[in-house]
Scaffold this motif. Sequence first.
Motif, short mmCIF file in Angstrom:
data_model
loop_
_atom_site.label_atom_id
_atom_site.label_comp_id
_atom_site.label_asym_id
_atom_site.label_seq_id
_atom_site.Cartn_x
_atom_site.Cartn_y
_atom_site.Cartn_z
N UNK A 65 0.81 -1.21 0.00
CA UNK A 65 0.00 0.00 0.00
C UNK A 65 0.84 1.26 0.00
N UNK A 66 1.92 1.27 0.79
CA UNK A 66 2.80 2.44 0.85
C UNK A 66 3.47 2.68 -0.51
N UNK A 67 3.93 1.60 -1.14
CA UNK A 67 4.59 1.76 -2.44
C UNK A 67 3.61 2.17 -3.53
N UNK A 68 2.39 1.64 -3.46
CA UNK A 68 1.39 2.03 -4.47
C UNK A 68 1.02 3.50 -4.33
N UNK A 69 1.17 4.06 -3.13
CA UNK A 69 0.85 5.47 -2.93
C UNK A 69 1.75 6.38 -3.76
N UNK A 70 2.93 5.91 -4.13
CA UNK A 70 3.81 6.70 -5.00
C UNK A 70 3.83 6.15 -6.43
N UNK A 71 3.66 4.84 -6.58
CA UNK A 71 3.72 4.26 -7.91
C UNK A 71 2.50 4.66 -8.75
N UNK A 72 1.30 4.56 -8.17
CA UNK A 72 0.09 4.87 -8.94
C UNK A 72 0.05 6.34 -9.36
N UNK A 73 0.28 7.32 -8.44
CA UNK A 73 0.31 8.72 -8.90
C UNK A 73 1.38 8.99 -9.95
N UNK A 74 2.54 8.32 -9.83
CA UNK A 74 3.59 8.52 -10.81
C UNK A 74 3.16 8.05 -12.19
N UNK A 75 2.51 6.88 -12.25
CA UNK A 75 2.03 6.36 -13.53
C UNK A 75 0.97 7.29 -14.11
N UNK A 76 0.02 7.73 -13.26
CA UNK A 76 -1.03 8.64 -13.73
C UNK A 76 -0.44 9.97 -14.19
N UNK A 77 0.54 10.49 -13.44
CA UNK A 77 1.17 11.75 -13.84
C UNK A 77 1.91 11.61 -15.17
N UNK A 78 2.57 10.47 -15.37
CA UNK A 78 3.28 10.23 -16.64
C UNK A 78 2.29 10.22 -17.81
N UNK A 79 1.19 9.50 -17.63
CA UNK A 79 0.17 9.46 -18.69
C UNK A 79 -0.46 10.84 -18.90
N UNK A 80 -0.71 11.57 -17.78
CA UNK A 80 -1.30 12.89 -17.90
C UNK A 80 -0.40 13.88 -18.62
N UNK A 81 0.89 13.87 -18.29
CA UNK A 81 1.85 14.76 -18.95
C UNK A 81 1.94 14.43 -20.44
N UNK A 82 2.01 13.13 -20.74
CA UNK A 82 2.09 12.74 -22.15
C UNK A 82 0.84 13.18 -22.92
N UNK A 83 -0.32 13.07 -22.25
CA UNK A 83 -1.55 13.48 -22.94
C UNK A 83 -1.63 14.99 -23.09
N UNK A 84 -1.29 15.74 -22.02
CA UNK A 84 -1.42 17.20 -22.07
C UNK A 84 -0.45 17.83 -23.06
N UNK A 85 0.78 17.31 -23.12
CA UNK A 85 1.79 17.90 -24.00
C UNK A 85 1.87 17.18 -25.35
N UNK A 86 0.76 16.63 -25.77
CA UNK A 86 0.71 16.05 -27.11
C UNK A 86 0.81 17.15 -28.17
#
Length: 287
Positions: free
Chosen positions: A49-70
């Motif tokens: 749970x502790x590791x997912x607290x940083x892994x999941x936001x990181x994955x979502x942020x990576x996808x969000x940045x890639x989508x926003x800066x298309x």
Amino acid sequence: MRQIPFRACLRMAAVAVLVAGVAGCSEGVLRPHGPVGEAEKTIFLNSLGIMLAIVVPTILATLGVAWWFRASNRRARYLPTWQYSGRIEMIVWSIPAMVILLLGGIAWVGSHDLDPPKALVSPEKAVRVEVVSLDWKWLFIYPDQGVASVNRLVVPVGVPVSFRLTSETVMNSFFVPELGSQIYTMNGMVSRLNLKADQPGLYPGFSAQFSGDGFSGMRFTVDAVGKEKFANWVEETKGNGRSLAMESYEDLAKPSKNVEPYTFGSVKAGLFDLIVNRPTGAIAKGN
């Protein structure tokens, strides 16, 4: 030949992975039947749970940045001269630091609470079992009962079991996933472990350390039974007439594969200590 659509293949693959995952949880470390295994499961889930607290936001942020800066997004601002942001630096460094502190705290507390030699808190007196890893089988000696068994460990439910473990030859690893705590066995050394089964049942155990040709068959069964059944098993074992002394132990220690469980009705006193203090490779040398 009719081709299967790509989306259908993805759905089939997802179902297969889900079924395999659920089947894998039917036994093992995620289905504990003792206090040690339950505590280790809690540590595992908390750490996840502790590791997912940083892994999941990181994955979502990576996808969000890639989508926003298309390339097609005209609203995205390109800042080639951007160099530093104190807020971003604070976020980037504080979150991993908190994760490390939390994981370190869990590891620190768990390593002390679940220290293998540490006796389990219980009103019941622990059953002592001496374990010897052989090529390629397991020997279990009950010094207080004066009996022994090969590839079958019988223990009373709700009673702590205090293990002393060693190896006749190469290093090995004793592991009962549903009870917890894998621990190594080494020639000329004694490891200690404490476990307890909370429910009756048959729990598979095996060697988790490769040790040669017969490694794949180096398995045993933990048979957790009621106290009365355990006492009956001890009495029945004492009546089988087979004795385990140093001479019979030397025959037992010779390499053999896929050995069916059997028992010894009597055991030479202090045999485990004699095995531990033998010269390395004594069986191979004929000593």
